[in-house]
Motif scaffolding. Structure first.
Motif, PDB file in Angstrom:
ATOM      1  N   GLN A   3       0.838  -1.191   0.000  1.00  0.00           N
ATOM      2  CA  GLN A   3       0.000   0.000   0.000  1.00  0.00           C
ATOM      3  C   GLN A   3       0.873   1.241   0.000  1.00  0.00           C
ATOM      4  N   LEU A   4       0.512   2.176  -0.846  1.00  0.00           N
ATOM      5  CA  LEU A   4       1.130   3.492  -0.866  1.00  0.00           C
ATOM      6  C   LEU A   4       0.001   4.503  -0.709  1.00  0.00           C
ATOM      7  N   VAL A   5       0.094   5.330   0.315  1.00  0.00           N
ATOM      8  CA  VAL A   5      -0.972   6.280   0.600  1.00  0.00           C
ATOM      9  C   VAL A   5      -0.388   7.685   0.627  1.00  0.00           C
ATOM     10  N   GLU A   6      -0.821   8.504  -0.324  1.00  0.00           N
ATOM     11  CA  GLU A   6      -0.342   9.884  -0.391  1.00  0.00           C
ATOM     12  C   GLU A   6      -1.241  10.800   0.440  1.00  0.00           C
ATOM     13  N   SER A   7      -0.659  11.879   0.886  1.00  0.00           N
ATOM     14  CA  SER A   7      -1.418  12.923   1.569  1.00  0.00           C
ATOM     15  C   SER A   7      -0.667  14.244   1.421  1.00  0.00           C
ATOM     16  N   GLY A   8      -1.363  15.336   1.707  1.00  0.00           N
ATOM     17  CA  GLY A   8      -0.712  16.632   1.731  1.00  0.00           C
ATOM     18  C   GLY A   8      -1.004  17.532   0.565  1.00  0.00           C
ATOM     19  N   GLY A   9      -1.766  17.053  -0.410  1.00  0.00           N
ATOM     20  CA  GLY A   9      -2.098  17.920  -1.523  1.00  0.00           C
ATOM     21  C   GLY A   9      -3.060  19.011  -1.103  1.00  0.00           C
ATOM     22  N   GLY A  10      -3.324  19.925  -2.015  1.00  0.00           N
ATOM     23  CA  GLY A  10      -4.255  21.006  -1.727  1.00  0.00           C
ATOM     24  C   GLY A  10      -4.088  22.135  -2.708  1.00  0.00           C
ATOM     25  N   SER A  11      -4.638  23.274  -2.338  1.00  0.00           N
ATOM     26  CA  SER A  11      -4.575  24.453  -3.187  1.00  0.00           C
ATOM     27  C   SER A  11      -3.691  25.504  -2.541  1.00  0.00           C
ATOM     28  N   VAL A  12      -2.916  26.168  -3.374  1.00  0.00           N
ATOM     29  CA  VAL A  12      -1.991  27.184  -2.874  1.00  0.00           C
ATOM     30  C   VAL A  12      -1.797  28.238  -3.951  1.00  0.00           C
ATOM     31  N   GLN A  13      -1.433  29.429  -3.554  1.00  0.00           N
ATOM     32  CA  GLN A  13      -1.145  30.464  -4.529  1.00  0.00           C
ATOM     33  C   GLN A  13       0.273  30.329  -5.042  1.00  0.00           C
ATOM     34  N   ALA A  14       0.501  30.873  -6.214  1.00  0.00           N
ATOM     35  CA  ALA A  14       1.840  30.837  -6.800  1.00  0.00           C
ATOM     36  C   ALA A  14       2.860  31.420  -5.835  1.00  0.00           C
ATOM     37  N   GLY A  15       3.994  30.756  -5.768  1.00  0.00           N
ATOM     38  CA  GLY A  15       5.035  31.162  -4.840  1.00  0.00           C
ATOM     39  C   GLY A  15       4.970  30.441  -3.504  1.00  0.00           C
ATOM     40  N   GLY A  16       3.868  29.751  -3.262  1.00  0.00           N
ATOM     41  CA  GLY A  16       3.685  29.051  -2.004  1.00  0.00           C
ATOM     42  C   GLY A  16       4.354  27.691  -1.976  1.00  0.00           C
ATOM     43  N   SER A  17       4.130  26.977  -0.876  1.00  0.00           N
ATOM     44  CA  SER A  17       4.759  25.669  -0.664  1.00  0.00           C
ATOM     45  C   SER A  17       3.732  24.643  -0.210  1.00  0.00           C
ATOM     46  N   LEU A  18       4.014  23.404  -0.548  1.00  0.00           N
ATOM     47  CA  LEU A  18       3.239  22.268  -0.061  1.00  0.00           C
ATOM     48  C   LEU A  18       4.192  21.120   0.216  1.00  0.00           C
ATOM     49  N   SER A  19       3.804  20.264   1.143  1.00  0.00           N
ATOM     50  CA  SER A  19       4.598  19.081   1.430  1.00  0.00           C
ATOM     51  C   SER A  19       3.723  17.851   1.276  1.00  0.00           C
ATOM     52  N   LEU A  20       4.131  16.936   0.423  1.00  0.00           N
ATOM     53  CA  LEU A  20       3.403  15.693   0.201  1.00  0.00           C
ATOM     54  C   LEU A  20       4.073  14.563   0.973  1.00  0.00           C
ATOM     55  N   SER A  21       3.260  13.619   1.429  1.00  0.00           N
ATOM     56  CA  SER A  21       3.775  12.443   2.122  1.00  0.00           C
ATOM     57  C   SER A  21       3.268  11.182   1.436  1.00  0.00           C
ATOM     58  N   THR A 120      -2.760  12.471  -5.135  1.00  0.00           N
ATOM     59  CA  THR A 120      -3.249  13.621  -4.371  1.00  0.00           C
ATOM     60  C   THR A 120      -3.135  14.853  -5.264  1.00  0.00           C
ATOM     61  N   GLN A 121      -4.188  15.659  -5.262  1.00  0.00           N
ATOM     62  CA  GLN A 121      -4.264  16.796  -6.179  1.00  0.00           C
ATOM     63  C   GLN A 121      -3.519  17.997  -5.621  1.00  0.00           C
ATOM     64  N   VAL A 122      -2.739  18.622  -6.480  1.00  0.00           N
ATOM     65  CA  VAL A 122      -2.069  19.886  -6.162  1.00  0.00           C
ATOM     66  C   VAL A 122      -2.541  20.928  -7.164  1.00  0.00           C
ATOM     67  N   THR A 123      -3.078  22.019  -6.655  1.00  0.00           N
ATOM     68  CA  THR A 123      -3.579  23.101  -7.510  1.00  0.00           C
ATOM     69  C   THR A 123      -2.898  24.397  -7.106  1.00  0.00           C
ATOM     70  N   VAL A 124      -2.257  25.040  -8.066  1.00  0.00           N
ATOM     71  CA  VAL A 124      -1.559  26.300  -7.816  1.00  0.00           C
ATOM     72  C   VAL A 124      -2.230  27.389  -8.629  1.00  0.00           C
ATOM     73  N   SER A 125      -2.689  28.411  -7.952  1.00  0.00           N
ATOM     74  CA  SER A 125      -3.375  29.513  -8.635  1.00  0.00           C
ATOM     75  C   SER A 125      -2.436  30.707  -8.787  1.00  0.00           C
ATOM     76  N   SER A 126      -2.676  31.463  -9.843  1.00  0.00           N
ATOM     77  CA  SER A 126      -1.803  32.613 -10.113  1.00  0.00           C
ATOM     78  C   SER A 126      -2.279  33.852  -9.394  1.00  0.00           C
TER      79      SER A 126
END
Length: 126
Positions: A3-21, A120-126
């Motif tokens: 099993q591989l289970v991802e987490s940590g995605g989300g929405s962020v503005q350009a220039g921001g940061s996210l950490s996936l696990s 896991t979905q990552v969305t970056v908005s401008s």
């Protein structure tokens, strides 16, 4: 059962940061590499970063070099992807994968990876 289970995605503005696990279980880590791949709508699945457990060697795609970092925890059961300076072009579904690429030049070849997480979905908005 692997099993591989991802987490940590989300929405962020350009220039921001996210950490996936990616939490892994049921897998023999020796000889395996763990990779992060991403796929945007209508595009192919591309390799982003890879870490190989036996050597600890990491590889990062040119498109994210200097911005993304792959790592693992001390128990070696969780792999992380730290993403900084995100741009709208980084928007995609991100997948964790495990496999044993036959040669280093195949490290970003999705067909070399046998096991996949659900993404896991990552969305970056401008």
């Amino acid at each position: 059962q692997v099993q591989l289970v991802e987490s940590g995605g989300g929405s962020v503005q350009a220039g921001g940061s996210l950490s996936l696990s990616c939490a892994a279980s049921g897998l023999t880590y020796a000889g395996n590499c763990f990779g992060w791949f991403r796929q945007a709508p209508g595009k192919e699945r591309d390799g982003v970063a890879v870490i190989c457990y036996g050597s600890g060697v990491t590889f990062t795609a040119d498109s994210v070099k200097g911005r993304f970092t792959i790592s693992r925890d001390n128990t070696k059961t969780t792999v992380y992807l730290q993403m900084n300076s995100l741009t709208p072009e980084d928007t995609a579904m991100y997948y964790c994968a495990a496999g044993a690429p036959r040669e280093w030049e195949y490290r970003f070849d999705a067909s070399e990876y046998k096991y996949w997480g659900q993404g896991t979905q990552v969305t970056v908005s401008s």
